[in-house]
Design a protein around this motif. Sequence first.
Motif, PDB file in Angstrom:
ATOM      1  N   ASN A   8      49.185  30.164  83.383  1.00 24.34           N
ATOM      2  CA  ASN A   8      48.155  29.841  84.369  1.00 24.34           C
ATOM      3  C   ASN A   8      47.442  28.567  83.944  1.00 24.34           C
ATOM      4  O   ASN A   8      46.767  28.549  82.910  1.00 24.34           O
ATOM      5  CB  ASN A   8      47.160  30.996  84.506  1.00 24.34           C
ATOM      6  CG  ASN A   8      46.158  30.768  85.627  1.00 24.34           C
ATOM      7  OD1 ASN A   8      45.326  29.873  85.557  1.00 24.34           O
ATOM      8  ND2 ASN A   8      46.234  31.592  86.664  1.00 24.34           N
ATOM      9  N   ILE A   9      47.588  27.501  84.729  1.00 25.99           N
ATOM     10  CA  ILE A   9      47.056  26.208  84.331  1.00 25.99           C
ATOM     11  C   ILE A   9      45.534  26.221  84.211  1.00 25.99           C
ATOM     12  O   ILE A   9      44.961  25.543  83.351  1.00 25.99           O
ATOM     13  CB  ILE A   9      47.519  25.093  85.306  1.00 25.99           C
ATOM     14  CG1 ILE A   9      47.091  23.709  84.788  1.00 25.99           C
ATOM     15  CG2 ILE A   9      47.021  25.366  86.702  1.00 25.99           C
ATOM     16  CD1 ILE A   9      47.655  23.316  83.460  1.00 25.99           C
ATOM     17  N   ASP A  10      44.855  27.006  85.047  1.00 20.19           N
ATOM     18  CA  ASP A  10      43.390  27.065  84.955  1.00 20.19           C
ATOM     19  C   ASP A  10      42.943  27.713  83.649  1.00 20.19           C
ATOM     20  O   ASP A  10      41.990  27.247  83.009  1.00 20.19           O
ATOM     21  CB  ASP A  10      42.810  27.831  86.147  1.00 20.19           C
ATOM     22  CG  ASP A  10      42.998  27.077  87.464  1.00 20.19           C
ATOM     23  OD1 ASP A  10      42.954  25.827  87.425  1.00 20.19           O
ATOM     24  OD2 ASP A  10      43.201  27.719  88.503  1.00 20.19           O
ATOM     25  N   ASN A  11      43.631  28.776  83.251  1.00 20.34           N
ATOM     26  CA  ASN A  11      43.307  29.396  81.961  1.00 20.34           C
ATOM     27  C   ASN A  11      43.598  28.441  80.815  1.00 20.34           C
ATOM     28  O   ASN A  11      42.843  28.361  79.843  1.00 20.34           O
ATOM     29  CB  ASN A  11      44.113  30.687  81.779  1.00 20.34           C
ATOM     30  CG  ASN A  11      43.693  31.778  82.741  1.00 20.34           C
ATOM     31  OD1 ASN A  11      42.592  31.738  83.300  1.00 20.34           O
ATOM     32  ND2 ASN A  11      44.564  32.747  82.955  1.00 20.34           N
ATOM     33  N   PHE A  12      44.702  27.713  80.948  1.00 25.51           N
ATOM     34  CA  PHE A  12      45.085  26.789  79.883  1.00 25.51           C
ATOM     35  C   PHE A  12      44.050  25.677  79.735  1.00 25.51           C
ATOM     36  O   PHE A  12      43.713  25.282  78.619  1.00 25.51           O
ATOM     37  CB  PHE A  12      46.467  26.191  80.181  1.00 25.51           C
ATOM     38  CG  PHE A  12      47.060  25.425  79.044  1.00 25.51           C
ATOM     39  CD1 PHE A  12      47.637  26.081  77.968  1.00 25.51           C
ATOM     40  CD2 PHE A  12      47.027  24.040  79.023  1.00 25.51           C
ATOM     41  CE1 PHE A  12      48.185  25.378  76.910  1.00 25.51           C
ATOM     42  CE2 PHE A  12      47.573  23.325  77.977  1.00 25.51           C
ATOM     43  CZ  PHE A  12      48.146  23.997  76.913  1.00 25.51           C
ATOM     44  N   LYS A  13      43.547  25.176  80.852  1.00 23.06           N
ATOM     45  CA  LYS A  13      42.542  24.108  80.773  1.00 23.06           C
ATOM     46  C   LYS A  13      41.286  24.571  80.052  1.00 23.06           C
ATOM     47  O   LYS A  13      40.608  23.765  79.410  1.00 23.06           O
ATOM     48  CB  LYS A  13      42.180  23.624  82.181  1.00 23.06           C
ATOM     49  CG  LYS A  13      43.231  22.734  82.814  1.00 23.06           C
ATOM     50  CD  LYS A  13      42.681  22.011  84.029  1.00 23.06           C
ATOM     51  CE  LYS A  13      42.335  22.977  85.139  1.00 23.06           C
ATOM     52  NZ  LYS A  13      41.868  22.237  86.345  1.00 23.06           N
ATOM     53  N   SER A  14      40.997  25.844  80.137  1.00 26.01           N
ATOM     54  CA  SER A  14      39.776  26.354  79.498  1.00 26.01           C
ATOM     55  C   SER A  14      39.848  26.297  77.983  1.00 26.01           C
ATOM     56  O   SER A  14      38.808  26.281  77.315  1.00 26.01           O
ATOM     57  CB  SER A  14      39.517  27.797  79.944  1.00 26.01           C
ATOM     58  OG  SER A  14      40.485  28.689  79.377  1.00 26.01           O
ATOM     59  N   ILE A  15      41.059  26.254  77.420  1.00 20.71           N
ATOM     60  CA  ILE A  15      41.162  26.213  75.959  1.00 20.71           C
ATOM     61  C   ILE A  15      41.405  24.805  75.428  1.00 20.71           C
ATOM     62  O   ILE A  15      41.338  24.571  74.224  1.00 20.71           O
ATOM     63  CB  ILE A  15      42.277  27.152  75.440  1.00 20.71           C
ATOM     64  CG1 ILE A  15      43.648  26.689  75.939  1.00 20.71           C
ATOM     65  CG2 ILE A  15      41.990  28.594  75.815  1.00 20.71           C
ATOM     66  CD1 ILE A  15      44.802  27.473  75.328  1.00 20.71           C
ATOM     67  N   ILE A  16      41.685  23.854  76.321  1.00 16.11           N
ATOM     68  CA  ILE A  16      41.923  22.491  75.861  1.00 16.11           C
ATOM     69  C   ILE A  16      40.781  21.546  76.239  1.00 16.11           C
ATOM     70  O   ILE A  16      40.729  20.416  75.744  1.00 16.11           O
ATOM     71  CB  ILE A  16      43.252  21.922  76.371  1.00 16.11           C
ATOM     72  CG1 ILE A  16      43.230  21.719  77.891  1.00 16.11           C
ATOM     73  CG2 ILE A  16      44.413  22.813  75.963  1.00 16.11           C
ATOM     74  CD1 ILE A  16      44.471  21.026  78.428  1.00 16.11           C
ATOM     75  N   LYS A  17      39.904  22.006  77.138  1.00 20.09           N
ATOM     76  CA  LYS A  17      38.756  21.185  77.517  1.00 20.09           C
ATOM     77  C   LYS A  17      37.473  21.839  77.023  1.00 20.09           C
ATOM     78  O   LYS A  17      37.167  22.974  77.413  1.00 20.09           O
ATOM     79  CB  LYS A  17      38.693  21.013  79.039  1.00 20.09           C
ATOM     80  CG  LYS A  17      39.811  20.179  79.620  1.00 20.09           C
ATOM     81  CD  LYS A  17      39.678  20.052  81.122  1.00 20.09           C
ATOM     82  CE  LYS A  17      38.390  19.331  81.511  1.00 20.09           C
ATOM     83  NZ  LYS A  17      38.293  19.129  82.976  1.00 20.09           N
ATOM     84  N   PRO A  18      36.721  21.175  76.167  1.00 22.10           N
ATOM     85  CA  PRO A  18      35.481  21.767  75.668  1.00 22.10           C
ATOM     86  C   PRO A  18      34.457  21.905  76.778  1.00 22.10           C
ATOM     87  O   PRO A  18      34.405  21.104  77.721  1.00 22.10           O
ATOM     88  CB  PRO A  18      35.021  20.754  74.599  1.00 22.10           C
ATOM     89  CG  PRO A  18      35.634  19.463  75.019  1.00 22.10           C
ATOM     90  CD  PRO A  18      36.953  19.833  75.633  1.00 22.10           C
ATOM     91  N   GLU A  19      33.662  22.965  76.697  1.00 26.04           N
ATOM     92  CA  GLU A  19      32.619  23.168  77.690  1.00 26.04           C
ATOM     93  C   GLU A  19      31.557  22.071  77.550  1.00 26.04           C
ATOM     94  O   GLU A  19      31.242  21.643  76.442  1.00 26.04           O
ATOM     95  CB  GLU A  19      31.952  24.538  77.499  1.00 26.04           C
ATOM     96  CG  GLU A  19      32.881  25.709  77.783  1.00 26.04           C
ATOM     97  CD  GLU A  19      33.237  25.772  79.255  1.00 26.04           C
ATOM     98  OE1 GLU A  19      32.396  25.352  80.084  1.00 26.04           O
ATOM     99  OE2 GLU A  19      34.367  26.211  79.567  1.00 26.04           O
ATOM    100  N   PRO A  20      31.021  21.551  78.682  1.00 30.35           N
ATOM    101  CA  PRO A  20      29.989  20.514  78.599  1.00 30.35           C
ATOM    102  C   PRO A  20      28.756  21.030  77.875  1.00 30.35           C
ATOM    103  O   PRO A  20      28.340  22.181  78.060  1.00 30.35           O
ATOM    104  CB  PRO A  20      29.697  20.184  80.060  1.00 30.35           C
ATOM    105  CG  PRO A  20      30.155  21.370  80.827  1.00 30.35           C
ATOM    106  CD  PRO A  20      31.310  21.927  80.070  1.00 30.35           C
ATOM    107  N   LYS A  21      28.183  20.185  77.047  1.00 33.64           N
ATOM    108  CA  LYS A  21      26.996  20.570  76.279  1.00 33.64           C
ATOM    109  C   LYS A  21      25.764  20.530  77.170  1.00 33.64           C
ATOM    110  O   LYS A  21      25.612  19.648  78.016  1.00 33.64           O
ATOM    111  CB  LYS A  21      26.816  19.627  75.093  1.00 33.64           C
ATOM    112  CG  LYS A  21      27.942  19.717  74.061  1.00 33.64           C
ATOM    113  CD  LYS A  21      27.679  18.783  72.899  1.00 33.64           C
ATOM    114  CE  LYS A  21      28.792  18.880  71.873  1.00 33.64           C
ATOM    115  NZ  LYS A  21      28.573  17.968  70.719  1.00 33.64           N
ATOM    116  N   GLY A  22      24.862  21.468  76.958  1.00 38.43           N
ATOM    117  CA  GLY A  22      23.622  21.503  77.713  1.00 38.43           C
ATOM    118  C   GLY A  22      22.645  20.463  77.222  1.00 38.43           C
ATOM    119  O   GLY A  22      22.796  19.892  76.142  1.00 38.43           O
ATOM    120  N   ASN A  23      21.640  20.202  78.035  1.00 41.23           N
ATOM    121  CA  ASN A  23      20.635  19.222  77.634  1.00 41.23           C
ATOM    122  C   ASN A  23      19.721  19.811  76.559  1.00 41.23           C
ATOM    123  O   ASN A  23      19.444  20.982  76.562  1.00 41.23           O
ATOM    124  CB  ASN A  23      19.788  18.814  78.860  1.00 41.23           C
ATOM    125  CG  ASN A  23      20.656  18.065  79.884  1.00 41.23           C
ATOM    126  OD1 ASN A  23      21.587  17.384  79.509  1.00 41.23           O
ATOM    127  ND2 ASN A  23      20.312  18.203  81.177  1.00 41.23           N
TER     128      ASN A  23
END
Length: 229
Positions: free
Chosen positions: A214-229
Amino acid sequence: MFFHFAKKVVFYLYNLLVIIKSNNVKVGYNARILFNTQLEGNNKIGENSVVGGKIGRCTYIGKDCHIIAELGRYTSISNNVNFINAKHPIRTYVSTSPVFYSLRKQCGISYVKEQKMREYDKLENSRYSVVVGNDVLISHGVTMVGALKIGDGAVIGAHSLVTKNIEPYTIVAGVPAKVIGKRFDDETINALNVFKWWDQDESWIKNNVDMFDNIDNFKSIIKPEPKGN
């Protein structure tokens, strides 16, 4: 006849040596691996195929293929695929026969005393005419002509004639091959191009194998979550 038999014996012994020295390489009946070919491991060469160059990990080649190229990792090549690198003059020269420009004596004779034209083009910064990326799918009966670069993740439809470079994650088909779409949206393609999962250790790939369906699941492990302010 003896020379032909001796040649077959030499290639058989060389194939056997490759199988012994390499990591899980399987070679089909009557296949030929050309000298100095590099196989990274977990490769399979189909029956009656002639293969040379560099072959990446977990890349396989089907039956009745003729391929001399640099192939990336996890690339899948079906049966009856041919890379045609030689060229003939079709406009300036009176004849297309190599007896008028080549010293290689393709028909057993040459009329010239020097090589008059370059018969094989090579890509810049490469020993090969064709460089195929990682995770590429080349379907049944594809023919590639000339010096070409096939981007990571590309897909080539069955019986296509490829005469131009193909961008990463692009789907092409037809005679000549034309772009018919992309595998993913541009943001996803960019993320895959940056991460290059095929360069990860096999242990990482095996540990995350369930994410590959599943490409969406895969993207979740290769793209870091954006940092909060």
